[in-house]
Motif scaffolding. Sequence first.
Motif, PDB file in Angstrom:
ATOM      1  N   LEU A 173       0.825  -1.205   0.000  1.00 32.72           N
ATOM      2  CA  LEU A 173       0.000   0.000   0.000  1.00 32.72           C
ATOM      3  C   LEU A 173       0.858   1.254   0.000  1.00 32.72           C
ATOM      4  O   LEU A 173       0.547   2.239  -0.678  1.00 32.72           O
ATOM      5  N   ALA A 174       1.945   1.230   0.740  1.00 31.80           N
ATOM      6  CA  ALA A 174       2.860   2.376   0.747  1.00 31.80           C
ATOM      7  C   ALA A 174       3.414   2.621  -0.647  1.00 31.80           C
ATOM      8  O   ALA A 174       3.457   3.768  -1.123  1.00 31.80           O
ATOM      9  N   MET A 175       3.830   1.557  -1.333  1.00 26.86           N
ATOM     10  CA  MET A 175       4.362   1.705  -2.689  1.00 26.86           C
ATOM     11  C   MET A 175       3.305   2.267  -3.634  1.00 26.86           C
ATOM     12  O   MET A 175       3.601   3.084  -4.510  1.00 26.86           O
ATOM     13  N   LEU A 176       2.072   1.842  -3.471  1.00 25.77           N
ATOM     14  CA  LEU A 176       0.981   2.382  -4.287  1.00 25.77           C
ATOM     15  C   LEU A 176       0.835   3.885  -4.070  1.00 25.77           C
ATOM     16  O   LEU A 176       0.616   4.645  -5.007  1.00 25.77           O
ATOM     17  N   SER A 177       0.996   4.319  -2.823  1.00 30.08           N
ATOM     18  CA  SER A 177       0.844   5.741  -2.509  1.00 30.08           C
ATOM     19  C   SER A 177       2.008   6.577  -3.023  1.00 30.08           C
ATOM     20  O   SER A 177       1.866   7.786  -3.222  1.00 30.08           O
ATOM     21  N   TYR A 178       3.164   5.957  -3.237  1.00 28.77           N
ATOM     22  CA  TYR A 178       4.332   6.693  -3.714  1.00 28.77           C
ATOM     23  C   TYR A 178       4.288   6.935  -5.224  1.00 28.77           C
ATOM     24  O   TYR A 178       5.004   7.805  -5.719  1.00 28.77           O
ATOM     25  N   ARG A 179       3.511   6.158  -5.939  1.00 25.59           N
ATOM     26  CA  ARG A 179       3.466   6.241  -7.399  1.00 25.59           C
ATOM     27  C   ARG A 179       2.128   6.845  -7.861  1.00 25.59           C
ATOM     28  O   ARG A 179       1.306   7.251  -7.052  1.00 25.59           O
ATOM     29  N   THR A 180       1.912   6.886  -9.175  1.00 25.25           N
ATOM     30  CA  THR A 180       0.724   7.545  -9.716  1.00 25.25           C
ATOM     31  C   THR A 180      -0.099   6.585 -10.563  1.00 25.25           C
ATOM     32  O   THR A 180       0.404   5.552 -11.056  1.00 25.25           O
ATOM     33  N   ALA A 181      -1.366   6.959 -10.775  1.00 27.14           N
ATOM     34  CA  ALA A 181      -2.232   6.182 -11.659  1.00 27.14           C
ATOM     35  C   ALA A 181      -1.655   6.166 -13.074  1.00 27.14           C
ATOM     36  O   ALA A 181      -1.747   5.152 -13.783  1.00 27.14           O
ATOM     37  N   GLU A 182      -1.038   7.270 -13.472  1.00 29.70           N
ATOM     38  CA  GLU A 182      -0.448   7.359 -14.807  1.00 29.70           C
ATOM     39  C   GLU A 182       0.618   6.283 -15.014  1.00 29.70           C
ATOM     40  O   GLU A 182       0.659   5.622 -16.056  1.00 29.70           O
ATOM     41  N   GLU A 183       1.486   6.103 -14.018  1.00 29.27           N
ATOM     42  CA  GLU A 183       2.536   5.099 -14.162  1.00 29.27           C
ATOM     43  C   GLU A 183       1.944   3.703 -14.294  1.00 29.27           C
ATOM     44  O   GLU A 183       2.384   2.906 -15.134  1.00 29.27           O
ATOM     45  N   PHE A 184       0.953   3.403 -13.476  1.00 32.59           N
ATOM     46  CA  PHE A 184       0.380   2.059 -13.517  1.00 32.59           C
ATOM     47  C   PHE A 184      -0.321   1.788 -14.847  1.00 32.59           C
ATOM     48  O   PHE A 184      -0.282   0.667 -15.364  1.00 32.59           O
ATOM     49  N   GLU A 185      -0.952   2.827 -15.426  1.00 32.50           N
ATOM     50  CA  GLU A 185      -1.583   2.659 -16.735  1.00 32.50           C
ATOM     51  C   GLU A 185      -0.540   2.397 -17.818  1.00 32.50           C
ATOM     52  O   GLU A 185      -0.753   1.592 -18.729  1.00 32.50           O
ATOM     53  N   GLN A 186       0.590   3.088 -17.716  1.00 33.62           N
ATOM     54  CA  GLN A 186       1.642   2.941 -18.719  1.00 33.62           C
ATOM     55  C   GLN A 186       2.397   1.620 -18.562  1.00 33.62           C
ATOM     56  O   GLN A 186       2.833   1.030 -19.559  1.00 33.62           O
ATOM     57  N   ARG A 187       2.511   1.158 -17.349  1.00 35.17           N
ATOM     58  CA  ARG A 187       3.410   0.047 -17.063  1.00 35.17           C
ATOM     59  C   ARG A 187       2.745  -1.318 -17.116  1.00 35.17           C
ATOM     60  O   ARG A 187       3.384  -2.320 -17.453  1.00 35.17           O
ATOM     61  N   PHE A 188       1.459  -1.374 -16.780  1.00 33.92           N
ATOM     62  CA  PHE A 188       0.796  -2.669 -16.659  1.00 33.92           C
ATOM     63  C   PHE A 188      -0.427  -2.751 -17.577  1.00 33.92           C
ATOM     64  O   PHE A 188      -1.157  -1.770 -17.734  1.00 33.92           O
ATOM     65  N   ASN A 189      -0.657  -3.943 -18.104  1.00 36.20           N
ATOM     66  CA  ASN A 189      -1.817  -4.165 -18.964  1.00 36.20           C
ATOM     67  C   ASN A 189      -3.052  -4.565 -18.169  1.00 36.20           C
ATOM     68  O   ASN A 189      -4.172  -4.440 -18.657  1.00 36.20           O
ATOM     69  N   HIS A 190      -2.825  -5.072 -16.969  1.00 35.75           N
ATOM     70  CA  HIS A 190      -3.949  -5.563 -16.165  1.00 35.75           C
ATOM     71  C   HIS A 190      -3.660  -5.317 -14.690  1.00 35.75           C
ATOM     72  O   HIS A 190      -2.501  -5.360 -14.253  1.00 35.75           O
ATOM     73  N   ALA A 191      -4.709  -5.103 -13.914  1.00 34.15           N
ATOM     74  CA  ALA A 191      -4.553  -4.829 -12.480  1.00 34.15           C
ATOM     75  C   ALA A 191      -3.904  -5.998 -11.748  1.00 34.15           C
ATOM     76  O   ALA A 191      -3.200  -5.798 -10.746  1.00 34.15           O
ATOM     77  N   ASP A 192      -4.139  -7.224 -12.238  1.00 28.63           N
ATOM     78  CA  ASP A 192      -3.521  -8.383 -11.589  1.00 28.63           C
ATOM     79  C   ASP A 192      -2.001  -8.281 -11.610  1.00 28.63           C
ATOM     80  O   ASP A 192      -1.324  -8.617 -10.633  1.00 28.63           O
ATOM     81  N   ASP A 193      -1.472  -7.823 -12.741  1.00 26.00           N
ATOM     82  CA  ASP A 193      -0.012  -7.682 -12.846  1.00 26.00           C
ATOM     83  C   ASP A 193       0.507  -6.611 -11.896  1.00 26.00           C
ATOM     84  O   ASP A 193       1.557  -6.770 -11.268  1.00 26.00           O
ATOM     85  N   ALA A 194      -0.230  -5.511 -11.805  1.00 28.09           N
ATOM     86  CA  ALA A 194       0.169  -4.427 -10.904  1.00 28.09           C
ATOM     87  C   ALA A 194       0.119  -4.877  -9.452  1.00 28.09           C
ATOM     88  O   ALA A 194       1.005  -4.544  -8.650  1.00 28.09           O
ATOM     89  N   PHE A 195      -0.907  -5.655  -9.115  1.00 32.62           N
ATOM     90  CA  PHE A 195      -1.040  -6.146  -7.747  1.00 32.62           C
ATOM     91  C   PHE A 195       0.110  -7.079  -7.395  1.00 32.62           C
ATOM     92  O   PHE A 195       0.671  -7.012  -6.299  1.00 32.62           O
ATOM     93  N   GLU A 196       0.489  -7.942  -8.321  1.00 35.49           N
ATOM     94  CA  GLU A 196       1.620  -8.841  -8.092  1.00 35.49           C
ATOM     95  C   GLU A 196       2.910  -8.048  -7.884  1.00 35.49           C
ATOM     96  O   GLU A 196       3.745  -8.409  -7.047  1.00 35.49           O
ATOM     97  N   TYR A 197       3.063  -6.978  -8.638  1.00 39.09           N
ATOM     98  CA  TYR A 197       4.254  -6.128  -8.491  1.00 39.09           C
ATOM     99  C   TYR A 197       4.303  -5.507  -7.098  1.00 39.09           C
ATOM    100  O   TYR A 197       5.354  -5.503  -6.439  1.00 39.09           O
ATOM    101  N   LEU A 198       3.169  -5.006  -6.622  1.00 39.17           N
ATOM    102  CA  LEU A 198       3.133  -4.377  -5.300  1.00 39.17           C
ATOM    103  C   LEU A 198       3.394  -5.399  -4.201  1.00 39.17           C
ATOM    104  O   LEU A 198       4.118  -5.112  -3.233  1.00 39.17           O
TER     105      LEU A 198
END
Length: 302
Positions: A173-198
């Motif tokens: 959750l801390a890592m999520l707060s340090y980054r932006t929605a823009e980065e996650f849209e650019q970096r990941f194709n699906h929320a599952d991948d972003a969740f695994e990264y966090l």
Amino acid sequence: MVQPVARSFYKETSFGRIKGYRYGDADAPAIVVQGGISASGRLWKPDKSGWWQSLHPVFSDLDDVQVISFDYFGGLGGSDCPAIPLTVQQHSEAIRQALRDETSDLQAWVGGSFGGVLGLQFAADHPTELTHLTAIGAAHKPSVHSALLRYFQQALIQRCGDDQSGIILARALAMLSYRTAEEFEQRFNHADDAFEYLLYQGEKLLKQNGNNCRSLFTHLTPILNDYSIDPTRVQAKVQLIDFHNDAIAPPSLVTELEQLLPNHTGRVTIETPFGHDGFIKNVEQYQSALTHFLTESQLESA
């Protein structure tokens, strides 16, 4: 030129034993550099694996200075973990006490995130002892949004029956707060991948530091929810560096700080998808401004 080679030392303070690191000649004017709550004072290493390695090029261009940095009480380094968490003011005072024997010529303070908050606190409490301060991704009080995010981190630590799961989720959750929605849209194709990264980031913290990293969420994160610094007491020249879409130190709050500072001397606002982590990820965008500011501090103290 400040080489990325540190000599460590310990100092007793009224709050416990603190571990410090010195880069450069002990007789040279000192610049304090402090990073975020998970930082170590081992800012730079020859193998380029230091906590704030991206900042080293700024100091590799400076002559006749030393850099001093400290591990935090309750942090991930070698400083003590007090039974009762220190306040922001006490953390700042501990560094001040540790500096007394290490330098008689404090030239400047460069702080990112928590380190910037501590620099503002130091300058407000001791206006005659610091002449130049760069606060990067930091403000004089917490944003309501960032405090809410930290409340949830603390709730995860307190309410998870499995301590390790609590640490992993709180760090995610801390890592999520340090980054932006823009980065996650650019970096990941699906929320599952972003969740695994966090989750990976939380697991990485736990693997590298063991259960000791729980103190990040019991001793450091909570104190950032209720600190308040009076900028009108800061007499140092202050350079501000902030980032669009920073949830921790949003530009609106930095603007409020800018308007209250008596001796504000410049501000750099950077557009970045990294949000708060821009203080680590976007050093190249503010390197020139920071180098100019620190060179000015050298000339004025000469």
